[in-house]
Design a protein around this motif. Structure first.
Motif, short mmCIF file in Angstrom:
data_model
loop_
_atom_site.label_atom_id
_atom_site.label_comp_id
_atom_site.label_asym_id
_atom_site.label_seq_id
_atom_site.Cartn_x
_atom_site.Cartn_y
_atom_site.Cartn_z
N SER A 25 51.97 36.75 27.21
CA SER A 25 52.03 38.09 27.82
C SER A 25 53.45 38.63 27.88
N PRO A 29 51.59 43.24 24.54
CA PRO A 29 50.80 43.86 25.60
C PRO A 29 49.60 43.00 25.97
N THR A 30 49.25 42.99 27.24
CA THR A 30 48.16 42.15 27.71
C THR A 30 47.36 42.84 28.80
N THR A 31 46.12 42.45 28.91
CA THR A 31 45.27 42.93 30.01
C THR A 31 45.03 41.80 31.00
N ARG A 35 44.36 40.28 37.86
CA ARG A 35 43.33 39.30 37.49
C ARG A 35 42.62 38.78 38.74
#
Length: 397
Positions: A25, A29-31, A35
């Protein structure tokens, strides 16, 4: 009680680290965040019957909430009234996750490694993204690894020994000790024409990238006193490079290969014959020797599962070679001298002949006893002499 504790939350986040997702990450880009984590919470029955324990659990969970967020819900109980109970646990940012598992320093080191790679070898950022934890393990060695990659990119297939690479503070031992990871890195950077795909593994590193390799050597004895390569030497025990051996075209009709050095040294005189010291698995030193294909090759190994596995391997190169003193009769004649094989081979050996395969299966399945073996050096010398006489008679020599 299996309700989620602060330690359980830390364990869940540590899994994100161990999968490499937290480090990745930092690259792309990360999702990943925010969390929601798994939460095992008390139910309404617990609230009624174990209220003090529930209250203590809530207090402990709330006390550890510095780097995670608790989402609350209100529960109206007919006896206890309204109470706020944790309904979800959230990690809102990567920074919170790193702080929770005390990995901020490691993450900073990884960021530095990524920046260095982007400047010096940007092609390797893909490798770093795929193996972030491995890259972090190599952080101290990474500058040297990048230097080696850069040097070889500028000197493709250099045709020198590793020892001759002129890079400050980088030794041959360092390169040899990191051949595995260097193979991965070089395959990302070098053009296909600079890579020999037919060579692989640690032992094939030099050939794969065009370095000179330590020459393979063949050790052999000439068993016929009428055939001499060294005129002054009484014992024709000779070790030469594979290339030199391939050019000999010796006037022999029989070639024996044995794995035991004393057997090799004590092998008796045989007309128009030679013996080669095999030394176990691996026959690279005997591959592509054109003149050997016209000789009768006899392989003498231990009568155990690994002996037959080595014979099976040799037949990949010389499919017509015969086994010598690796039969049931020889095994049973020497029963008092049997030993125990530490770790038997279990693979299917497809190049064995019928009687060999039968004996291999008997050994593999402990037909004669638990993991028995007869090492070749335990076979009586007079038994060897008789076998050689029978062999000569059978072949009409």
């Amino acid at each position: 009680m299996n309700w989620t504790t602060p330690a359980d939350i830390q364990t869940q986040v540590l899994k994100l680290w161990n999968h490499g997702w937290l480090l990745t990450s930092l690259l792309e880009p990360t999702t990943l965040f925010p969390r929601r984590l798994t939460l095992k919470a008390p139910d309404s029955g617990d609230l009624s019957n174990r209220f003090d324990e529930v209250r203590d659990w809530i207090a402990k969970l709330a006390s550890g909430a510095g780097h995670f967020r608790i989402e609350w819900r209100q529960v109206n109980h007919r006896i206890l009234g309204a109470n706020d109970i944790p309904a979800a646990i959230w990690i809102d940012t990567r920074e919170d996750a790193l702080a929770l598992i005390n990995k901020q320093k490691a993450a900073k080191q990884f960021v530095f490694l990524v920046k260095m790679t982007g400047v010096r070898q940007p092609e390797l950022l893909r490798w770093v993204a795929q193996k972030p934890l491995r890259a972090l393990e190599l952080a101290n060695e990474w500058p040297h690894l990048l230097s080696i990659v850069a040097w070889l990119a500028s000197h493709p297939r250099p045709a020198i020994y590793l020892r001759q690479i002129d890079l400050p503070e980088i030794s041959t031992k360092f390169i040899e000790g990191h051949r595995g990871v260097l193979t991965e890195l070089l395959d990302y950077v070098l053009p296909s024409e600079a890579i020999d795909d037919s060579s692989s593994g640690i032992s094939g590193f030099c050939r794969r990238y065009g370095f000179l390799d330590k020459p393979l050597r063949v050790r052999f004895r000439l068993l016929d006193p009428e055939i001499r390569l060294l005129s002054a030497a009484p014992d024709q025990d000779i070790t030469i490079s594979k290339a030199s051996f391939a050019s000999l075209e010796l006037p022999v009709s029989k070639v024996f290969i044995t794995e035991n050095e004393i057997n090799f040294l004590a092998f008796p005189q045989v007309s128009r014959a030679m013996v080669i010291f095999g030394a176990g698995y691996g026959f690279n030193h005997l591959e592509d020797i054109a003149w050997l294909t016209g000789r009768k090759i006899h392989y003498w190994g231990d009568i155990d599962t690994h002996g037959f596995a080595i014979l099976n391997q040799l037949r990949r190169i010389y499919p017509d070679c015969s086994s010598f003193l690796m039969d049931q009769t020889t095994l049973l004649e020497h029963q008092p001298l049997w030993g125990t094989e530490p770790k038997p081979e279990t693979a299917a050996l497809v190049r064995l002949r019928a009687e060999e395969s039968k004996l291999y299966e008997q050994l593999r399945r402990n037909y004669w006893g638990d993991r028995i073996r007869l090492e070749q050096e335990r076979i009586r010398f007079d038994y060897l002499l008789s076998a050689l006489e029978r062999l000569d008679t059978f072949q009409g020599v």
